[in-house]
Design a protein around this motif. Sequence first.
Motif, mmCIF file in Angstrom:
data_model
loop_
_atom_site.group_PDB
_atom_site.id
_atom_site.type_symbol
_atom_site.label_atom_id
_atom_site.label_comp_id
_atom_site.label_asym_id
_atom_site.label_seq_id
_atom_site.Cartn_x
_atom_site.Cartn_y
_atom_site.Cartn_z
ATOM 1 N N UNK A 184 0.843 -1.191 0.000
ATOM 2 C CA UNK A 184 0.000 0.000 0.000
ATOM 3 C C UNK A 184 0.876 1.239 0.000
ATOM 4 N N UNK A 185 0.262 2.394 -0.255
ATOM 5 C CA UNK A 185 0.997 3.656 -0.241
ATOM 6 C C UNK A 185 0.607 4.519 -1.427
ATOM 7 N N UNK A 186 1.320 5.630 -1.569
ATOM 8 C CA UNK A 186 1.083 6.578 -2.659
ATOM 9 C C UNK A 186 2.363 6.739 -3.466
ATOM 10 N N UNK A 187 2.238 6.699 -4.796
ATOM 11 C CA UNK A 187 3.385 6.957 -5.657
ATOM 12 C C UNK A 187 3.023 8.068 -6.635
ATOM 13 N N UNK A 188 3.994 8.908 -6.930
ATOM 14 C CA UNK A 188 3.783 10.019 -7.850
ATOM 15 C C UNK A 188 4.650 9.788 -9.083
ATOM 16 N N UNK A 189 4.010 9.855 -10.248
ATOM 17 C CA UNK A 189 4.675 9.495 -11.494
ATOM 18 C C UNK A 189 4.697 10.688 -12.437
ATOM 19 N N UNK A 190 5.863 10.984 -13.014
ATOM 20 C CA UNK A 190 5.989 12.021 -14.033
ATOM 21 C C UNK A 190 5.797 11.421 -15.417
ATOM 22 N N UNK A 246 12.334 15.898 -5.599
ATOM 23 C CA UNK A 246 11.572 14.991 -4.752
ATOM 24 C C UNK A 246 10.073 15.072 -4.921
ATOM 25 N N UNK A 247 9.585 15.781 -5.949
ATOM 26 C CA UNK A 247 8.143 15.900 -6.154
ATOM 27 C C UNK A 247 7.529 14.603 -6.665
ATOM 28 N N UNK A 248 8.309 13.777 -7.340
ATOM 29 C CA UNK A 248 7.801 12.505 -7.860
ATOM 30 C C UNK A 248 8.749 11.384 -7.473
ATOM 31 N N UNK A 249 8.225 10.162 -7.508
ATOM 32 C CA UNK A 249 9.037 8.979 -7.187
ATOM 33 C C UNK A 249 9.745 8.433 -8.417
ATOM 34 N N UNK A 250 9.077 8.518 -9.554
ATOM 35 C CA UNK A 250 9.686 8.060 -10.802
ATOM 36 C C UNK A 250 9.016 8.769 -11.966
ATOM 37 N N UNK A 251 9.665 8.739 -13.123
ATOM 38 C CA UNK A 251 9.115 9.446 -14.269
ATOM 39 C C UNK A 251 9.660 8.905 -15.576
ATOM 40 N N UNK A 252 8.871 9.040 -16.611
ATOM 41 C CA UNK A 252 9.279 8.604 -17.950
ATOM 42 C C UNK A 252 10.112 9.706 -18.601
ATOM 43 N N UNK A 255 12.973 5.703 -24.647
ATOM 44 C CA UNK A 255 12.170 6.037 -23.472
ATOM 45 C C UNK A 255 12.463 5.054 -22.349
ATOM 46 N N UNK A 256 12.623 5.596 -21.152
ATOM 47 C CA UNK A 256 12.845 4.756 -19.984
ATOM 48 C C UNK A 256 12.121 5.305 -18.780
ATOM 49 N N UNK A 257 12.073 4.512 -17.725
ATOM 50 C CA UNK A 257 11.472 4.953 -16.462
ATOM 51 C C UNK A 257 12.598 5.281 -15.497
ATOM 52 N N UNK A 258 12.754 6.564 -15.176
ATOM 53 C CA UNK A 258 13.779 7.014 -14.239
ATOM 54 C C UNK A 258 13.204 6.977 -12.829
#
Length: 289
Positions: A90-96, A139-145, A262-265
Motif C-alpha cells: 500500500x501507499x502513494x506513488x507520484x509518477x511524471x 523529490x516531487x515525484x518517485x519516478x518518471x518517464x 524512453x525509460x522509467x527514471x
Amino acid sequence: MSIIKYEILNKVAEVNSFTKAADLLGLTQSAVSHAIHSLEKEFGFALVNRNRSGITLTNEGDTMLLTIRKVLHFNEKVQQEAANIVGLTKGTIRIGIFTSVSTNWLPNIVKLMEAKYPDIRIELLEGDYIEIEQWLLSGEIDCGFINVSHSNQFDVIPLTKDRLLCIVSSESKLYNQSSISFKQLETEQFIMPAYGGYHDVKLLFEKHHVQPNVRFELMEESAIMSMVAHHIGISILPEMVLNSLLPGVRAIPLEIDSYRSIGLATRYNLSPAAKKFAELTKSSLNNDR
C-alpha cells in the motif's frame, strides 16, 4: 516535528494557494494557515510570500522544502515497508509522464496496478523531459518517464525505442516516397515540435546538418498533425503519437532510422509501492511486445 505540517507546506508549494491546499488535504483554510505560521515560528524565518497573485515560497522556504520532501519520502517509505512486512502492499506513488506515454501506456498500466495492488494510490504529473527530471531531483515525484539517451542522473529502466517519422500531406512532393533523405527535409516548410528539455528533432537535425525552413513551432502534437493535414508544412514526430493519422497524411521513415529511447527514471531508495509500479510497467510493456 509534525509530518502533517510538512505535508501542508508541500501541498501549498504545489498549488500556490492556502485555499486549494486546504481543499485537497480536507482541512480548513485556517488550519493550513496556522500550520504554516507554526512552522515559520519553529524555524525562525518566513517560508511563504503572501500577495494578491497567490502564495509563493521564500528563498528559505524553497531550501527547506527540498529537505522536507526527503522527510516525507522516507516517512512514506517507512509506512510502506511496515505494510510490506505484514503482507500488504500500500501507499502513494507520484509518477511524471509526458503526453505520448499517458495516451499509449498509462491506461493499461494503471488498470493493471489497480487490479493487482488496489491499496496503492497513483498520482500523475504531466510535463516534458526536463520538467520530469527536475521533479525527480526536487523529490516531487518517485519516478518518471524520460528520454534515456539524455539523462545519466538517475537509475533508469530502459523501456522502448520510439522511431521518429516524417509526416507529410498528400500535396507534398514527398508523399509517395518510401523514405525521406535529410536533405529533402530542407525543401519544404517545416512545423517544428516545441517543448522544453532534450529536443529529439533539433538534435537529429544538428547531427545530420539539416537546416530546416521552420514556419511554426507548436507544442501540441495534434496541432502539428492538423497543420500538416492542411498542407502548411511537414514535420517529424515519434511513432507513438501517430496511432491515428488524419486523412491524406502519411508517416514516412527517414533515410536512416532515428529513435528516441524512453525509460522509467527512478529515485534512489525507492519505496515498495514505487518498486511494484516499476516492475509492473516493465513487465507489461515486455508482454505487449
